[in-house]
Design a protein around this motif. Structure first.
Motif, short mmCIF file in Angstrom:
data_model
loop_
_atom_site.label_atom_id
_atom_site.label_comp_id
_atom_site.label_asym_id
_atom_site.label_seq_id
_atom_site.Cartn_x
_atom_site.Cartn_y
_atom_site.Cartn_z
N LEU A 2 -25.42 -15.53 50.23
CA LEU A 2 -25.64 -15.45 51.67
C LEU A 2 -26.92 -14.65 51.98
CD1 LEU A 2 -24.65 -16.02 54.55
CD2 LEU A 2 -23.33 -13.91 54.41
N THR A 3 -27.13 -13.56 51.26
CA THR A 3 -28.32 -12.74 51.48
C THR A 3 -29.59 -13.53 51.15
OG1 THR A 3 -27.06 -10.75 50.98
CG2 THR A 3 -29.45 -10.57 50.90
N ARG A 4 -29.56 -14.27 50.04
CA ARG A 4 -30.72 -15.09 49.65
C ARG A 4 -31.03 -16.11 50.75
NH1 ARG A 4 -30.00 -17.64 43.88
NH2 ARG A 4 -31.96 -18.54 44.55
N TRP A 5 -29.99 -16.74 51.25
CA TRP A 5 -30.15 -17.75 52.29
C TRP A 5 -30.74 -17.13 53.56
CZ3 TRP A 5 -25.87 -19.07 56.09
CH2 TRP A 5 -26.28 -20.09 56.94
N LEU A 6 -30.19 -15.99 53.98
CA LEU A 6 -30.67 -15.34 55.20
C LEU A 6 -32.11 -14.86 55.04
CD1 LEU A 6 -27.50 -13.38 56.32
CD2 LEU A 6 -28.49 -15.42 57.37
N LEU A 7 -32.44 -14.28 53.89
CA LEU A 7 -33.82 -13.85 53.67
C LEU A 7 -34.78 -15.03 53.71
CD1 LEU A 7 -33.57 -11.12 50.88
CD2 LEU A 7 -34.46 -10.83 53.19
N ALA A 8 -34.39 -16.14 53.08
CA ALA A 8 -35.24 -17.34 53.09
C ALA A 8 -35.41 -17.86 54.52
CB ALA A 8 -34.66 -18.41 52.18
N ALA A 9 -34.32 -17.90 55.28
CA ALA A 9 -34.39 -18.40 56.65
C ALA A 9 -35.27 -17.50 57.52
CB ALA A 9 -32.97 -18.50 57.24
N VAL A 60 -41.66 -9.69 50.01
CA VAL A 60 -41.54 -8.71 48.93
C VAL A 60 -40.09 -8.63 48.45
CG1 VAL A 60 -41.66 -6.23 48.39
CG2 VAL A 60 -43.58 -7.35 49.55
N MET A 61 -39.15 -8.64 49.39
CA MET A 61 -37.74 -8.59 49.01
C MET A 61 -37.35 -9.81 48.17
SD MET A 61 -35.99 -7.15 52.50
CE MET A 61 -34.31 -7.26 51.90
N ARG A 62 -37.83 -10.97 48.60
CA ARG A 62 -37.48 -12.20 47.88
C ARG A 62 -38.14 -12.25 46.50
NH1 ARG A 62 -38.69 -17.34 50.65
NH2 ARG A 62 -37.04 -18.14 49.32
N ALA A 63 -39.39 -11.87 46.41
CA ALA A 63 -40.12 -11.99 45.14
C ALA A 63 -39.80 -10.87 44.16
CB ALA A 63 -41.62 -12.05 45.40
N PHE A 64 -39.62 -9.66 44.67
CA PHE A 64 -39.52 -8.51 43.77
C PHE A 64 -38.25 -7.68 43.96
CE2 PHE A 64 -44.08 -9.29 44.64
CZ PHE A 64 -44.42 -9.74 43.38
N GLY A 66 -35.05 -8.73 43.60
CA GLY A 66 -33.88 -9.20 42.89
C GLY A 66 -33.04 -10.20 43.66
N PHE A 67 -33.56 -10.72 44.76
CA PHE A 67 -32.79 -11.67 45.57
C PHE A 67 -33.05 -13.12 45.18
CE2 PHE A 67 -33.08 -7.94 48.28
CZ PHE A 67 -31.74 -7.75 48.58
N GLU A 68 -34.16 -13.36 44.52
CA GLU A 68 -34.51 -14.73 44.13
C GLU A 68 -34.67 -14.77 42.62
OE1 GLU A 68 -34.62 -17.46 45.99
OE2 GLU A 68 -34.27 -16.47 47.90
N LYS A 69 -35.64 -15.49 42.14
CA LYS A 69 -35.79 -15.74 40.70
C LYS A 69 -36.41 -14.57 39.94
CE LYS A 69 -35.96 -20.71 41.09
NZ LYS A 69 -34.58 -21.05 40.94
N GLY A 70 -36.95 -13.58 40.62
CA GLY A 70 -37.50 -12.41 39.95
C GLY A 70 -39.02 -12.41 39.88
N ALA A 71 -39.55 -11.23 39.69
CA ALA A 71 -40.99 -11.02 39.69
C ALA A 71 -41.69 -11.83 38.61
CB ALA A 71 -41.30 -9.53 39.52
N ASP A 72 -41.11 -11.90 37.42
CA ASP A 72 -41.74 -12.64 36.33
C ASP A 72 -41.94 -14.10 36.71
OD1 ASP A 72 -42.71 -12.64 33.57
OD2 ASP A 72 -41.03 -14.03 33.23
#
Length: 158
Positions: A2-9, A60-64, A66-72
């Motif tokens: 849910l958090t990933r979805w809300l951040l993306a939206a 920044v939250m999505r990329a780094f 831990g909410f999405e696929k990760g910084a790498d």
């Protein structure tokens, strides 16, 4: 999830608000011949700044964060680098209009008439920023579809 979805939206909505705000500010600056135009320009500038802040924080939250696929993952995505280069250019271009808006706001608060001769130049900057914002959207949607990754490994990146 849910958090990933809300951040993306929220991130995607911020792009829409950013685009509307920069277009509104640019149009206001093009037509700016007197202080009567300043309330609209200041309002659009506030929207542009607020949406940029939301874009940066959620990005920044999505990329780094831990909410999405990760910084790498993001650091190895070619279109992420395109998106970040566009962001850096937008921010660099924003320095002159931002400083002018601060001077104009201060002059209005003091009851002075600000020097608006730079308005056409700031409108041209806004046009470039609009184009760069569109580049960012294309880069983001390309990442989400795995463009630039071998064998589609990057699908659903956002």
């Amino acid at each position: 999830m849910l958090t990933r979805w809300l951040l993306a939206a929220i991130h995607l909505l911020a792009f829409g608000f950013a685009l509307a705000s920069i277009l509104r500010r640019t149009r206001g600056l093009r037509r700016c011949t007197s202080t009567e135009a300043l309330p609209l320009i200041f309002s659009a500038d506030n929207g542009w700044g607020g949406s940029a802040l939301v874009l940066i924080v959620t990005g920044v939250m999505r990329a780094f964060g831990g909410f999405e696929k990760g910084a790498d993952y993001y650091l190895h995505a070619p279109l992420f680098h395109v998106k970040m280069a566009a962001l850096v250019l937008i921010l660099a271009l924003e320095v002159a209009p931002m400083m002018a808006m601060l001077r104009w706001r201060n002059a209005v608060r003091r009851g002075d008439v600000p020097d608006l001769t730079g308005a056409p130049k700031y409108a041209r900057i806004g046009t470039w920023q609009t184009l760069l914002l569109i580049v960012m959207v294309f880069a983001a949607t390309g990442m989400a579809r795995g463009i630039g990754f071998d064998s589609g490994a990057g699908a659903d990146a956002g």
